[in-house]
Design an enzyme around this catalytic site. Structure first.
Site, PDB file in Angstrom:
ATOM      1  N   ASP A 477     -25.094  -8.482  25.098  1.00 13.18           N
ATOM      2  CA  ASP A 477     -24.332  -9.702  25.350  1.00 13.18           C
ATOM      3  C   ASP A 477     -25.148 -10.716  26.158  1.00 13.18           C
ATOM      4  OD1 ASP A 477     -22.152 -11.400  25.216  1.00 13.18           O
ATOM      5  OD2 ASP A 477     -20.737  -9.934  26.013  1.00 13.18           O
ATOM      6  N   ASN A 479     -23.751 -14.264  28.331  1.00 11.57           N
ATOM      7  CA  ASN A 479     -22.518 -15.015  28.546  1.00 11.57           C
ATOM      8  C   ASN A 479     -22.656 -16.337  29.274  1.00 11.57           C
ATOM      9  OD1 ASN A 479     -20.140 -13.620  27.393  1.00 11.57           O
ATOM     10  ND2 ASN A 479     -20.934 -11.897  28.571  1.00 11.57           N
ATOM     11  N   ASP A 547     -15.785 -14.347  20.090  1.00 12.89           N
ATOM     12  CA  ASP A 547     -14.839 -13.645  20.954  1.00 12.89           C
ATOM     13  C   ASP A 547     -13.400 -13.870  20.495  1.00 12.89           C
ATOM     14  OD1 ASP A 547     -16.745 -12.524  22.560  1.00 12.89           O
ATOM     15  OD2 ASP A 547     -16.547 -13.988  24.185  1.00 12.89           O
TER      16      ASP A 547
END
Length: 742
Positions: A477, A479, A547
């Site tokens: 990931d 972010n 997401d």
């Protein structure tokens, strides 16, 4: 596939589907673009493609009125050469001027294309691909540019990549160096691109080209949620299934520029490469710089033809071949089931239920390390939290493997929190000027991956986990974006190198991990689709598309993403309802029928499901596994667009045309709906197909299915009204049709 007229210095790259032609201009020795499109014959000379009229404005050669480069299509336009359009290369010389003249010197032909270290790119054997390298020398320095053109035997594809080399001792400043420049005559083109934001990525736009510059960019340190490094040109009459389309994709994960400059002579200058904004590169003596690779696709079969070329080309010549034809595991991720609130017992309960349902892989998401109970700490401290997992990751992973599942783990390796030993010991390892304000993003900072020692530290932390636990999958990931770009180790003249050096550091960590763990399946993620690009597919064959897991929103996201990326790369899960991003309630069936056209998995608390819901999940998993090879290896066709419409439809057809899977989706119900059929495409007209929907079968010819279509209403002849199934009643409806050759 590479044909050269030595006398006229004309170069023709050609296979059965495309041609790309350019030449060396007289006197100036600049590379002139002539043609890109459908395959044409070879000729002794290509004068019929040269456009040259008298222009009394600025001309290169005194006494000549046909050397005005502002009116000539070029392969590598530079500043200061009578071309006032945007250049593809801009260099600052020691005295401060930016005037270059790169003239033709020689060429080479190479067979085959190897996988590279450090920069993702396409590859192929000597039987698949030929490369033409054009060498250009600067008249004012010891610099040389290599223009690399690769043509593949079986694809309507040309790839472009450029290298600049400084063969002298003087240092120059590279201010702009794009991967691709293509000057094309406008044919009333429209341009298509993917835009969005977090939780609504890959929204498709189609607009008419206008005089001036149209561009999509990223300045965020990643390819971004806002724009994808892809765009296309299409004629107004081009549809999904017919008409001409040109697609352009950059194999790069950092700041990019994709632009079209339509000039007053109706020439569209198409450019793609590293964004010149905040970019500057010191080119010292005996140094070189290589651009990312750009991919150009031509289609005479509409947008579906363009997309299928990208899909098949990337699967065969970009994605690691270990994964292209390998069955991917159906996974369950605990994120929406638990968020940070879990312990070993809770995880094992979910995993045990997952095994019972037929799931293959359990993925432990965020919250397993440091003391991370919220998203405000512990990044960069990749040690198991023994409060939650008393037996560590190794103990948990072994127990899950003993259940008969594979085990996967979430990392966010590029970030750091202030409460970690890493930050305490190395505060200068974060990006930002310590003497100025450094902004937060999701309560975290970005590590300076331009520094090899930072990459090495994170690798060692990850390696300690991977080497001691049976981990077969990583969710990688990222972010937050880069703001306040500054590196403590780069000098004043080198700060413009940070963004590019950063992404090279990311690639380096991917390579270090995969070199040691070649069997590891990595799914890339960046707050969803914030870094869904072809470069990361080189390392991670699948990416989390968004997401936003709501089935209705995913129709648009997956439809847009499919413009350039194969279904086997699109991470898609069945999630909780009410949906955690938009609060919408959709049926388990609808959610699965959307997620089916991707990698497929689950992200919800299955421990609360009753037997009926559990039985439905078992059926969904069985259905997906039956169709997975078809979905991931067949040809994908978009039938109805969700953008501006209430319905969406698509299908996948096997390469041999023997089977197909159709998905149809309705967002809102309509009262007293009209008679409607869904026309299919891509089938073999002469074949007879068994059309199966929920066990009900009919026999149809391929020609009929493409002409008359599949009935979306109902035929109640010889049936009682009580049998009416109301297939189109209610919001958020979906249907799957499976076709198999009789």
């Amino acid at each position: 596939m590479i044909n050269i007229n030595e006398k006229n210095l004309e170069f023709h790259l050609k296979n059965e589907q495309i041609s790309y032609i350019f030449r060396v201009m007289e006197e100036t020795e600049i590379m002139e673009q002539l043609y890109f499109g459908a395959s044409i014959d070879e000729y002794d000379q290509y004068d019929f493609l040269i456009e040259r009229e008298s222009k009394p404005g600025n001309n290169q050669i005194e006494g000549s009125q046909i050397t005005n480069l502002d009116d000539i299509k070029q392969e590598l336009p530079v500043y200061g050469t009578t071309d006032f359009r945007q250049p593809a290369l801009e260099i600052v010389y020691p005295n401060g001027d930016r005037i270059s003249h790169f003239a033709y010197d020689r060429y080479e032909i190479r067979q085959g294309k190897m996988r590279l270290k450090g920069l993702p790119s396409t590859f192929g054997s000597s039987e698949d691909v030929e490369i033409l390298v054009i060498f250009l020398k600067d008249r004012y320095s010891d610099m040389e540019v290599e223009l690399h053109y690769a043509i593949y035997k079986d694809f309507p594809v040309i790839t472009r990549q450029n290298i600049i080399r400084n063969h002298g001792t003087t240092t120059y400043q590279l201010e702009s160096f794009l991967s691709l420049n293509l000057d094309m005559p406008n044919e009333n083109y429209e341009w298509l691109h993917l835009h969005g934001a977090w939780a609504r990525e890959a929204q498709l736009s189609r607009d008419k080209l206008i005089i001036g510059t149209q561009q999509i960019t990223s300045t965020r340190g990643a390819s971004s949620h806002m724009h994808n490094p892809f765009f296309a040109l299409a004629t107004p009459e081009t549809t999904e299934n017919q008409g001409r389309a040109y697609g352009f994709s950059l194999i790069y994960s950092g700041n990019f520029l994709a632009q079209i400059q339509l000039d007053t002579y109706d020439i569209a200058r198409i450019q793609l490469g590293i964004n010149p904004f905040q970019f500057s590169w010191e080119l010292a003596g005996n140094a070189s710089f290589t651009t990312p690779e750009a991919v150009m696709v031509y289609s005479e079969n509409g947008l579906n033809g363009m997309s299928q070329t990208f899909h098949n080309f990337y699967k065969e010549h970009l994605i690691n071949q270990k994964w292209v034809h390998k069955t991917r595991p159906v996974l369950i991720n605990n994120w929406e089931a638990t968020y940070f609130d879990f312990d070993e017992e809770k995880i094992l309960t979910i995993a045990s239920k997952a095994k019972d349902l037929g799931i293959d892989l359990f993925v432990l998401d965020d919250g397993w390390f440091g003391t991370r109970d919220t998203d405000d700490g512990s990044l960069g401290n990749w040690t198991p939290d023994l409060r939650k997992l008393p037996n560590g990751i190794t103990g948990l992973a072994e127990k899950i493997v003993d259940l008969g599942l594979q085990f996967g783990l979430w990392f966010e390796p590029e970030m750091v929190s202030v409460d970690t030993p890493l930050f305490s010991e190395h505060p200068d390892w974060r990006i930002g000027n310590p003497k100025k304000h450094i902004s937060h993003g999701r309560n975290q900072f970005v590590l300076d991956f331009s520094r090899p020692e930072v990459v090495e530290n994170i690798f060692e932390q990850m390696d300690k986990i991977l080497s001691t636990a049976p981990i077969s999958y990583i969710k990688w990931d990222m972010n937050r974006y880069i703001s306040e770009s500054f590196s403590a180790t780069l000098g004043r003249k080198n700060q413009g190198e940070l963004f590019h050096r950063y992404i090279l550091g990311v690639y380096a960590l991917y390579e270090k991990i995969l070199d040691k763990y070649p069997g590891l399946l990595i799914e890339s993620c960046a707050g969803g689709g914030g870094r869904f690009d072809s470069a990361l597919l080189y390392y991670a064959p699948q990416a989390w598309a968004s997401d936003d897991t709501d089935a209705v929103e995913r129709l648009r996201i997956q439809y847009g993403t499919s413009m350039v990326y194969p279904l086997s790369s699109i991470g898609s899960h069945v999630s909780e309802v009410p949906n955690h991003q938009v609060g919408r309630l959709t049926s388990l069936e609808m959610r699965a029928n959307v997620a089916m056209f991707g990698t497929f998995g689950y992200e919800l608390d299955i421990t609360h499901f009753d037997e009926a819901e559990s039985a439905e999940i078992r059926k969904q998993i069985k259905t997906f596994k039956n169709y997975q090879t078809l979905i991931h290896e067949g040809d994908f066709y978009r039938l109805k667009s969700p953008f501006g419409n209430n319905e969406t439809a698509w299908l996948v057809v096997s390469k041999d045309k023997k089977e197909a899977l159709v998905g149809w989706y309705q967002v809102l119900a309509k009262p007293n709906p009209a008679y409607q059929r869904l026309r299919l495409t891509g089938l073999a007209a002469e074949k007879t197909y068994i059309v199966n929907e929920d066990g009900q079968e009919t026999l149809r010819k391929g020609k009929d299915l493409m002409s008359a279509g599949v009935l979306l209403g109902e035929n109640l002849i010889n049936r009682s009204e009580g049998e009416q199934s109301h297939k189109r009643y209610g919001d958020f409806q979906s249907r799957l049709f499976y076709l198999s050759e009789k």
